[in-house]
Design a protein around this motif. Structure first.
Motif, mmCIF file in Angstrom:
data_model
loop_
_atom_site.group_PDB
_atom_site.id
_atom_site.type_symbol
_atom_site.label_atom_id
_atom_site.label_comp_id
_atom_site.label_asym_id
_atom_site.label_seq_id
_atom_site.Cartn_x
_atom_site.Cartn_y
_atom_site.Cartn_z
ATOM 1 N N THR A 234 -56.214 51.508 5.766
ATOM 2 C CA THR A 234 -54.974 50.976 6.172
ATOM 3 C C THR A 234 -54.066 50.429 5.022
ATOM 4 N N CYS A 235 -52.847 50.186 5.389
ATOM 5 C CA CYS A 235 -51.962 49.715 4.347
ATOM 6 C C CYS A 235 -52.086 48.467 4.114
ATOM 7 N N CYS B 169 -48.598 46.228 5.241
ATOM 8 C CA CYS B 169 -48.384 46.108 6.996
ATOM 9 C C CYS B 169 -49.611 46.467 7.481
ATOM 10 N N SER C 188 -50.947 48.969 8.729
ATOM 11 C CA SER C 188 -50.942 50.420 9.723
ATOM 12 C C SER C 188 -51.945 51.481 9.104
ATOM 13 N N CYS D 206 -47.518 54.803 3.040
ATOM 14 C CA CYS D 206 -47.500 54.325 4.546
ATOM 15 C C CYS D 206 -46.248 54.943 5.292
ATOM 16 N N SER E 132 -45.447 53.834 8.122
ATOM 17 C CA SER E 132 -44.796 52.850 8.884
ATOM 18 C C SER E 132 -43.916 51.941 7.917
#
Length: 103
Positions: free
Chosen positions: A46-47, A50, A52, A64, A66
Motif C-alpha cells: 500500500t501507499c 494515502c 491505497s 500510487c 490514487s
C-alpha cells in the motif's frame, strides 16, 4: 502473466476495460484476476502516503495511482514465490513446441 494468487491466465480481452487489476506485492508488479479480487485477502503493498493499494511498479519506482506519490522501488525487489520458475518453464515449453524441439 498469471494471477499471482491463483495462477489463472488472462484470456483474450473483450472490448472495454479489463476486469483484471494490477498491484504491487513485495516490490513486484502483479496481476489479480476478478475472482481473487472478490474472494481473497490479497496482502498487496500500500501507499505510505494515502494507504491505497492502487500501486504500479515501473522503471525502478513505485507510483500510487490514487495520490500520484512516487518512491524508489527497493533494489532487487522480490517476486511472488514460484512465479519466475513457473513462468520460465512455461516459456521454455512453448519455445520447444514452436521450434519442434523434443526433450
Amino acid at each position: 502473466m498469471p494471477c499471482f494468487s491463483c495462477g489463472a491466465r488472462q484470456t483474450d480481452p473483450v472490448r472495454g476495460a479489463s476486469p483484471w487489476k494490477r498491484g504491487v506485492r513485495g516490490e513486484a508488479q502483479v496481476l489479480v484476476c476478478p475472482d481473487c479480487q472478490r474472494t481473497h485477502d490479497l496482502d498487496l503493498d500500500t501507499c505510505s502516503s494515502c494507504g491505497s493499494a492502487a500501486l504500479i511498479c515501473r522503471l525502478g519506482e513505485v507510483e500510487c495511482r490514487s495520490c500520484r506519490a512516487v518512491r524508489p522501488a527497493a533494489a532487487g525487489g522480490s517476486r511472488p514465490s514460484g512465479l519466475s520458475k513457473e513462468l520460465a518453464d512455461e516459456v521454455e515449453a512453448a519455445l520447444n513446441r514452436v521450434l519442434g524441439r523434443v526433450h
